[in-house]
Design a protein around this motif. Structure first.
Motif, PDB file in Angstrom:
ATOM      1  N   MET A 101       0.825  -1.203   0.000  1.00 13.93           N
ATOM      2  CA  MET A 101       0.000   0.000   0.000  1.00 13.93           C
ATOM      3  C   MET A 101       0.863   1.260   0.000  1.00 13.93           C
ATOM      4  SD  MET A 101      -3.061  -0.995  -0.264  1.00 13.93           S
ATOM      5  CE  MET A 101      -3.862   0.578   0.033  1.00 13.93           C
ATOM      6  N   LEU A 102       1.961   1.228   0.741  1.00 13.63           N
ATOM      7  CA  LEU A 102       2.862   2.384   0.756  1.00 13.63           C
ATOM      8  C   LEU A 102       3.512   2.600  -0.612  1.00 13.63           C
ATOM      9  CD1 LEU A 102       4.592   1.915   4.245  1.00 13.63           C
ATOM     10  CD2 LEU A 102       2.812   3.551   3.625  1.00 13.63           C
ATOM     11  N   ALA A 110       3.211   5.859  -2.984  1.00 17.38           N
ATOM     12  CA  ALA A 110       4.380   6.546  -3.538  1.00 17.38           C
ATOM     13  C   ALA A 110       4.253   6.708  -5.052  1.00 17.38           C
ATOM     14  CB  ALA A 110       5.648   5.773  -3.188  1.00 17.38           C
ATOM     15  N   TYR A 111       3.928   5.623  -5.749  1.00 20.69           N
ATOM     16  CA  TYR A 111       3.800   5.720  -7.206  1.00 20.69           C
ATOM     17  C   TYR A 111       2.620   6.602  -7.602  1.00 20.69           C
ATOM     18  CZ  TYR A 111       7.438   2.385  -8.484  1.00 20.69           C
ATOM     19  OH  TYR A 111       8.647   1.786  -8.690  1.00 20.69           O
ATOM     20  N   GLY A 112       1.542   6.564  -6.799  1.00 16.70           N
ATOM     21  CA  GLY A 112       0.419   7.453  -7.071  1.00 16.70           C
ATOM     22  C   GLY A 112       0.825   8.912  -6.962  1.00 16.70           C
ATOM     23  N   LEU A 113       1.634   9.224  -5.938  1.00 15.76           N
ATOM     24  CA  LEU A 113       2.111  10.589  -5.762  1.00 15.76           C
ATOM     25  C   LEU A 113       3.027  10.995  -6.904  1.00 15.76           C
ATOM     26  CD1 LEU A 113       2.119  13.034  -3.832  1.00 15.76           C
ATOM     27  CD2 LEU A 113       4.116  12.029  -2.720  1.00 15.76           C
ATOM     28  N   GLY A 158       5.558   5.258 -17.378  1.00 16.03           N
ATOM     29  CA  GLY A 158       6.311   4.410 -16.448  1.00 16.03           C
ATOM     30  C   GLY A 158       5.703   4.391 -15.063  1.00 16.03           C
ATOM     31  N   TYR A 159       5.429   5.592 -14.505  1.00 11.17           N
ATOM     32  CA  TYR A 159       4.808   5.654 -13.185  1.00 11.17           C
ATOM     33  C   TYR A 159       3.412   5.032 -13.207  1.00 11.17           C
ATOM     34  CZ  TYR A 159       8.474   8.843 -11.526  1.00 11.17           C
ATOM     35  OH  TYR A 159       9.669   9.403 -11.142  1.00 11.17           O
ATOM     36  N   ALA A 165      -0.401   0.791 -11.756  1.00  3.48           N
ATOM     37  CA  ALA A 165      -1.412  -0.202 -12.125  1.00  3.48           C
ATOM     38  C   ALA A 165      -0.973  -1.607 -11.735  1.00  3.48           C
ATOM     39  CB  ALA A 165      -1.689  -0.126 -13.631  1.00  3.48           C
ATOM     40  N   LEU A 166       0.302  -1.897 -11.896  1.00  4.56           N
ATOM     41  CA  LEU A 166       0.824  -3.218 -11.544  1.00  4.56           C
ATOM     42  C   LEU A 166       0.701  -3.481 -10.046  1.00  4.56           C
ATOM     43  CD1 LEU A 166       2.342  -5.797 -12.374  1.00  4.56           C
ATOM     44  CD2 LEU A 166       4.487  -4.563 -12.000  1.00  4.56           C
TER      45      LEU A 166
END
Length: 476
Positions: A100-101, A105-108, A345-346, A351-352
């Motif tokens: 979840m973290l 991070a990738y969402g941010l 890339g992000y 999504a992965l």
């Protein structure tokens, strides 16, 4: 020795927004100057009010909600149980928290590459509570000019009453914040009763006081200092920006040269741009910067300057958008792309990770069966002449109710369990079960055979646990 470094303007471009800034000195050890933020209304402020209401409503409401007798969200540290929306997680599920973290991070990163620091401007807890405290300050002490005048005035009864009322409300909000936060770890109904009857644990008092003080200081006193000096995001955000990132920007091509003028006068006749140099964008900025100086790490993307500037442009009968969400390429007249390799890339990694977490949660079995073979003795013969192996079965029950399991073993002809085959495991318990298994010698074709243990729940027939192990026998 002087602590001032002379700063000179070296940008010779005529369209630069900084051309009117002369050489000035920056004091490295200057004390903080209080920022008086002017209240503004507009489109982006309405968006923030909606997000603020939703976030604060969720924060203060969810702690009171229950599901099947359990709090909707409860981090039970003494029992090492974490109840989230009807599901219970245990320390062995820590990898889910790590996942979840990573998603956060990738969402941010993904959002930042697209729209800059919109997280800071609309959803960051520091921003949310700071805006609440500023709203209280505005209601009690008045507008920006009135607050400045009040602070400069000597202490009178009126000033003492206003300051006392403001800080009392701030402390109340901070206390409610701290109490609610601790309520996610200590059931809120019990916490309130225990706190006010002096029966709460000493740590409960400590953490409520800690978060009360932290909220009061961060949102009431430090404010932009947290964003400028304590938050690491402001420092590493630049590595995610590129000329296609949409951020709050001032259009110098349209606004320069700036200067005051009367309403209705054509700025072209005066040789001026659309910026009337009113300073409204600076007065509404919660971090005290001038967006006309270009992109700065202090900007949190709150868009208050956009609302303020649009209001002025509307009064002057000029087109809105002198300050707007735009990209560096658009300001330079170049095409701007929303999707590009970095965002792909992000986005792909985001999504992965989301797919992986969804798969793990969807296939997660609320119980576990582990088998540890006793390595102290390879095998032994019992009184019936059968070969015995010893194991320890560990059954973890992660459901909300006690479970009774029927144990069985398969893999070799005639294999059986000699010890208890019915085991009761309480909710949240990880119970070790010493187990002895035997088999007739003629059923063994090799010294190391694969067998399978099965634990079938009597309480919930759909809950079936299986795991493999090895059975060791003599060489034939």
């Amino acid at each position: 020795m002087s602590s001032e470094i002379p700063v000179k303007q070296v940008d010779p471009s005529p369209g630069s927004a900084k051309n009117n800034r002369k050489g000035e000195a920056v004091d490295l050890y200057a004390s903080r100057k209080k920022i008086y933020v002017k209240e503004v209304k507009g489109f982006f402020q309405r968006i923030r009010n909606v997000s603020l209401t939703l976030l604060m409503g969720m924060y203060f409401l969810f702690v009171w909600l229950t599901l099947d007798g359990q709090p909707l969200i409860h981090f039970d540290l003494p029992a090492r149980e974490f109840h989230l929306y009807g599901a219970t997680f245990y320390p062995r599920d820590f990898f889910l928290l790590a996942g979840m973290l990573i998603i956060c991070a990738y969402g941010l990163f993904f959002i930042t590459t697209l729209f800059g620091r919109v997280w800071c401007g609309y959803t960051c807890p520091q921003t949310v509570w700071t805006f609440i405290f500023m709203w209280v300050e505005e209601r009690i002490e008045g507008s920006r000019n009135k607050r400045m005048k009040l602070d400069r005035a000597p202490y009178t009864t009126e000033k003492i009453l206003k300051k006392s009322a403001k800080h009392a409300i701030w402390l109340f909000i901070a206390f409610a914040t701290g109490l609610t936060f601790v309520g996610y770890f200590y059931p809120i109904r019990e916490l309130i009763a225990d706190l006010f009857t002096l029966h709460a644990n000493g740590w409960a008092y400590f953490w409520v006081a800690f978060f009360t003080v932290a909220t009061y200081l961060n949102a009431g006193w430090m404010r932009e200092q947290v964003c400028l000096y304590m938050c690491p995001y402001a420092r590493f955000q630049s590595v995610m920006f590129d000329p296609n990132t949409r951020v709050v920007s001032y259009d110098p091509n349209r606004g320069e040269p700036r200067g005051s003028r009367k309403k209705g006068v054509d700025p072209k006749e005066l040789g001026l741009g659309d910026c009337i140099d009113c300073g409204q964008c600076v007065q509404v900025c919660p971090t005290g910067i001038d967006i006309r100086d270009g992109l700065q790490y202090e900007c949190i993307g709150c868009a208050l300057c956009i609302d303020a500037c649009d209001e002025v442009m509307e009064k002057m009968n000029y087109p809105k958008g002198l300050i707007r969400y735009t990209t560096e390429n658009e300001l330079e007249g170049k095409p701007s792309r929303l999707l590009r390799p970095r965002t792909f890339g992000y986005g792909a990694m985001l999504a992965l990770m989301i797919s992986a977490i969804i798969y793990v949660l969807a296939t997660r079995v609320p119980a576990e069966l582990d088998v540890i073979r006793d390595r102290g003795a390879l095998f032994s013969f019992n009184g019936e002449g059968r070969i015995e192996n010893s194991y320890t079965l560990k059954i973890a029950n992660m459901t909300e109710v006690p479970q009774t399991f029927e144990l069985s073993v398969s893999g070799l002809d005639g294999i059986r369990i000699l010890t208890h085959t019915t085991v009761k495991v309480d909710s949240g318990e990880n119970r070790p079960v010493p187990t002895v298994v035997d088999v007739a010698p003629e059923s063994i074709e090799q010294t190391n055979s694969e067998i399978r243990f099965t634990a079938r729940s009597v309480t919930d027939p759909s809950l079936v646990l299986e795991t493999e192990s090895r059975f060791v026998g003599p060489t034939r």
